[in-house]
Enzyme design. Structure first.
Site: not given
Length: 208
Positions: A33, A39, A43, A46-48, A108, A202
């Site tokens: 990755f 970004c 959102c 969003c969990d990142t 993605e 994951h």
């Protein structure tokens, strides 16, 4: 292409790590990755944390990719974010293809910007249900992956040309609400068999 060309531009990279693809069509595959920072959308689910970044050239990204994977042939390289199309360009794609033999490069994207040439697999995950400014301009992808929050009805997205369609239950962090969303997702797929459920495996595997 020359090494000098790959040293000209700096990319804002959030992190690079070798793991297992947990979502969508390529679930279960070994994947490197490359998470780009930043970004164009915000959102609500969003969990990142994609904001921290290190400036890296394409050569430096490739060197780190080879270091982590040992240059293993045929792996999946996932360009993600944030929103990777804000930065990913043809020279970076070319550099990765050259550095890792027979790799498959996936991206993605939320579909609000064009995708660079040379990408082997495009995952379109539209966010127009949740963000008013997330107009989709990308109308062709390999897979369509829609996050379902149990609130917003899933459109048909019939204008998007894709090989497969996935609906992914949103992880809200609340077990009770998650269970309700999963049940609704199952019901949706039973009534719309052209869609398949995508789970964030994951998290079950407890890998990054």
């Amino acid at each position: 292409m020359t090494k000098q060309r790959y040293d000209m531009k700096k990319y804002r990279v959030n992190e690079i790590f070798y793991s297992i693809q947990g979502e969508g069509h390529n679930t279960g595959r070994a994947a490197l990755f490359v998470r780009m920072s930043g970004c164009n959308l915000k959102c609500p689910f969003c969990d990142t944390d994609h904001h921290p970044s290190v400036d890296m050239t394409a050569n430096e990204i490739c060197e780190e990719a080879v270091r982590q994977t040992g240059g293993t042939e045929g792996i999946l390289v996932v360009l993600t974010g944030g929103e990777p199309t804000l930065q990913v360009d043809e020279p970076l794609v070319e550099a990765l293809h050259s550095a890792i033999p027979h790799c498959e490069i996936a991206i993605e994207t939320n579909g609000t910007h064009p995708v660079a040439k040379g990408i082997d697999w495009i995952t379109l995950s539209p966010k127009n249900l949740f963000v008013s400014s997330a107009d989709i301009i990308l109308l062709k992808a390999d897979e369509l992956k829609v996050v379902f929050d149990g609130i917003h009805p899933i459109p048909s997205y019939d204008k998007i040309d894709c090989h497969c369609r996935y609906v992914q239950p949103c992880d809200t962090g609340d077990d009770t609400r998650n269970a309700d969303i999963i049940n609704q997702t199952i019901d949706f797929v039973k009534h719309n068999p052209q869609w398949t459920i995508s789970l964030q495996t994951h998290k079950f595997l407890q890998v990054k």
